[in-house]
Design a protein around this motif. Structure first.
Motif, short mmCIF file in Angstrom:
data_model
loop_
_atom_site.label_atom_id
_atom_site.label_comp_id
_atom_site.label_asym_id
_atom_site.label_seq_id
_atom_site.Cartn_x
_atom_site.Cartn_y
_atom_site.Cartn_z
N SER A 36 0.84 -1.21 0.00
CA SER A 36 0.00 0.00 0.00
C SER A 36 0.87 1.25 0.00
CB SER A 36 -0.93 0.01 1.22
OG SER A 36 -1.86 -1.04 1.16
N SER A 37 1.97 1.20 0.74
CA SER A 37 2.90 2.33 0.77
C SER A 37 3.54 2.56 -0.60
CB SER A 37 3.97 2.09 1.83
OG SER A 37 4.88 3.17 1.88
N ILE A 38 3.90 1.46 -1.27
CA ILE A 38 4.47 1.57 -2.62
C ILE A 38 3.46 2.20 -3.57
CG2 ILE A 38 5.27 0.25 -4.63
CD1 ILE A 38 6.41 -1.80 -2.62
N LEU A 39 2.21 1.73 -3.50
CA LEU A 39 1.16 2.25 -4.38
C LEU A 39 0.90 3.73 -4.11
CD1 LEU A 39 -1.06 1.78 -6.49
CD2 LEU A 39 -2.56 1.03 -4.63
N ARG A 40 0.81 4.10 -2.85
CA ARG A 40 0.55 5.49 -2.48
C ARG A 40 1.69 6.40 -2.94
NH1 ARG A 40 -0.69 4.31 2.15
NH2 ARG A 40 1.30 4.64 3.20
N SER A 41 2.92 5.96 -2.75
CA SER A 41 4.08 6.75 -3.16
C SER A 41 4.16 6.87 -4.68
CB SER A 41 5.37 6.11 -2.62
OG SER A 41 5.37 6.10 -1.21
N GLY A 42 3.84 5.78 -5.37
CA GLY A 42 3.84 5.81 -6.83
C GLY A 42 2.83 6.80 -7.38
N LYS A 43 1.63 6.79 -6.80
CA LYS A 43 0.59 7.73 -7.25
C LYS A 43 1.00 9.17 -6.97
CE LYS A 43 -3.47 4.71 -6.96
NZ LYS A 43 -4.77 4.46 -6.26
N TYR A 44 1.63 9.39 -5.80
CA TYR A 44 2.08 10.74 -5.46
C TYR A 44 3.13 11.23 -6.46
CZ TYR A 44 4.86 14.34 -3.20
OH TYR A 44 5.57 15.48 -2.96
N LEU A 45 4.10 10.37 -6.78
CA LEU A 45 5.15 10.76 -7.72
C LEU A 45 4.58 11.01 -9.12
CD1 LEU A 45 8.12 8.40 -6.74
CD2 LEU A 45 8.05 10.89 -6.57
N LEU A 46 3.60 10.20 -9.52
CA LEU A 46 2.99 10.40 -10.83
C LEU A 46 2.26 11.74 -10.89
CD1 LEU A 46 2.46 9.22 -13.63
CD2 LEU A 46 0.42 8.10 -12.70
N THR A 47 1.54 12.07 -9.81
CA THR A 47 0.86 13.36 -9.74
C THR A 47 1.86 14.51 -9.81
OG1 THR A 47 -0.96 12.45 -8.44
CG2 THR A 47 -0.65 14.83 -8.34
N LEU A 48 2.97 14.36 -9.08
CA LEU A 48 4.00 15.40 -9.08
C LEU A 48 4.59 15.59 -10.48
CD1 LEU A 48 5.82 17.37 -7.57
CD2 LEU A 48 7.31 15.45 -6.98
N ILE A 49 4.89 14.49 -11.16
CA ILE A 49 5.44 14.57 -12.52
C ILE A 49 4.44 15.22 -13.46
CG2 ILE A 49 6.09 13.17 -14.53
CD1 ILE A 49 7.38 11.20 -12.52
N ASN A 50 3.17 14.82 -13.37
CA ASN A 50 2.15 15.41 -14.23
C ASN A 50 2.04 16.91 -14.00
OD1 ASN A 50 1.48 12.99 -15.47
ND2 ASN A 50 -0.15 12.51 -14.02
#
Length: 238
Positions: A36-50
């Motif tokens: 869950s932590s991996i998924l949450r961090s991945g989504k956060y990084l994707l939002t930041l990149i976007n």
């Protein structure tokens, strides 16, 4: 460059989601928390990149305008499709008061702005409520405006800090700051999109410990940088 950044993150997000759904076998409690932590961090990084990519496109004038006719209520429902679950998880009350309003503007950019505002309201509100309202009014000279308001009962913003919230990488100082994800680009991007793509403005009212009110004031018929059909306004109902 954006493809090279997004593709690995999309793979991480996708495989993490598969693991959490136990498609490849059940996870124990510790493994589920780690995934869950991996998924949450991945989504956060994707939002930041976007957000970084979008800011770059707006500032260099490379973001295309794509105006279309739509109902404001449909846009808000699309935003809430993503936001209802985190609102429910925090036991926040949600009020939506949106009459039938037809707009001609950039639908996707409006969704992007509202998603950022609603997401901020959720992040900075620990108890109470979030409200989304919309109305139309005439500003004069025959100019019809749409006001969309996102209001919360969260931590609020000190008056002296309000001018800084639209500065890139700026985050308000609060007791929640260390627990809330964010790089300080969301409101900067909202301000850019509203003023440079949607032809409007954003107003803020806020008091510490009482909550915040973000108001988007947008032309109902936006023709900035896009061609508006000549007969559109005569065909669209009031």
């Amino acid at each position: 460059a954006s493809h090279e950044l997004r593709s690995p993150l999309n793979a991480i997000i996708g495989f993490s989601s598969i693991l959490l759904r136990s498609i490849s076998g059940s996870l124990n409690e510790k493994q589920e928390a780690q995934t869950s932590s991996i998924l949450r961090s991945g989504k956060y990084l994707l939002t930041l990149i976007n957000n970084i990519m979008d800011v770059s496109q707006v500032e260099t004038g490379r973001m295309a305008c794509s105006n279309e006719e739509f109902l404001v209520g449909d846009v808000i429902n699309e935003v809430l499709d993503i936001s209802r679950e985190p609102i429910s998880q925090k036991n926040l009350d949600l009020t939506v008061d949106v009459p039938d309003i037809v707009m001609f503007s950039d639908r996707q950019r409006l969704i992007q702005c509202l998603h950022n505002l609603v997401n901020n309201a959720i992040k900075y509100t620990e108890e109470g409520a979030i409200a989304i309202r919309a109305r139309t009014f005439d500003e004069g000279d025959g100019k019809s405006l749409v006001e969309i308001v996102v209001e919360d009962t969260g931590i609020g913003i000190a008056e002296e800090d309000i001018p800084d919230i639209f500065t890139p990488f700026s985050r308000i100082d609060s007791h929640l700051k260390g627990d809330v994800e964010g790089a300080g680009l969301g409101l900067f991007l909202v301000h850019k999109l509203v003023t440079e793509m949607l032809g409007g403005r954003i107003d803020v009212e806020s008091k510490p410990e009482e909550g915040s009110r973000f108001s988007l004031l947008l032309p109902r018929w936006n023709s900035d940088d896009c061609s508006t059909p000549a007969d559109l306004q005569s065909e669209v109902p009031n």
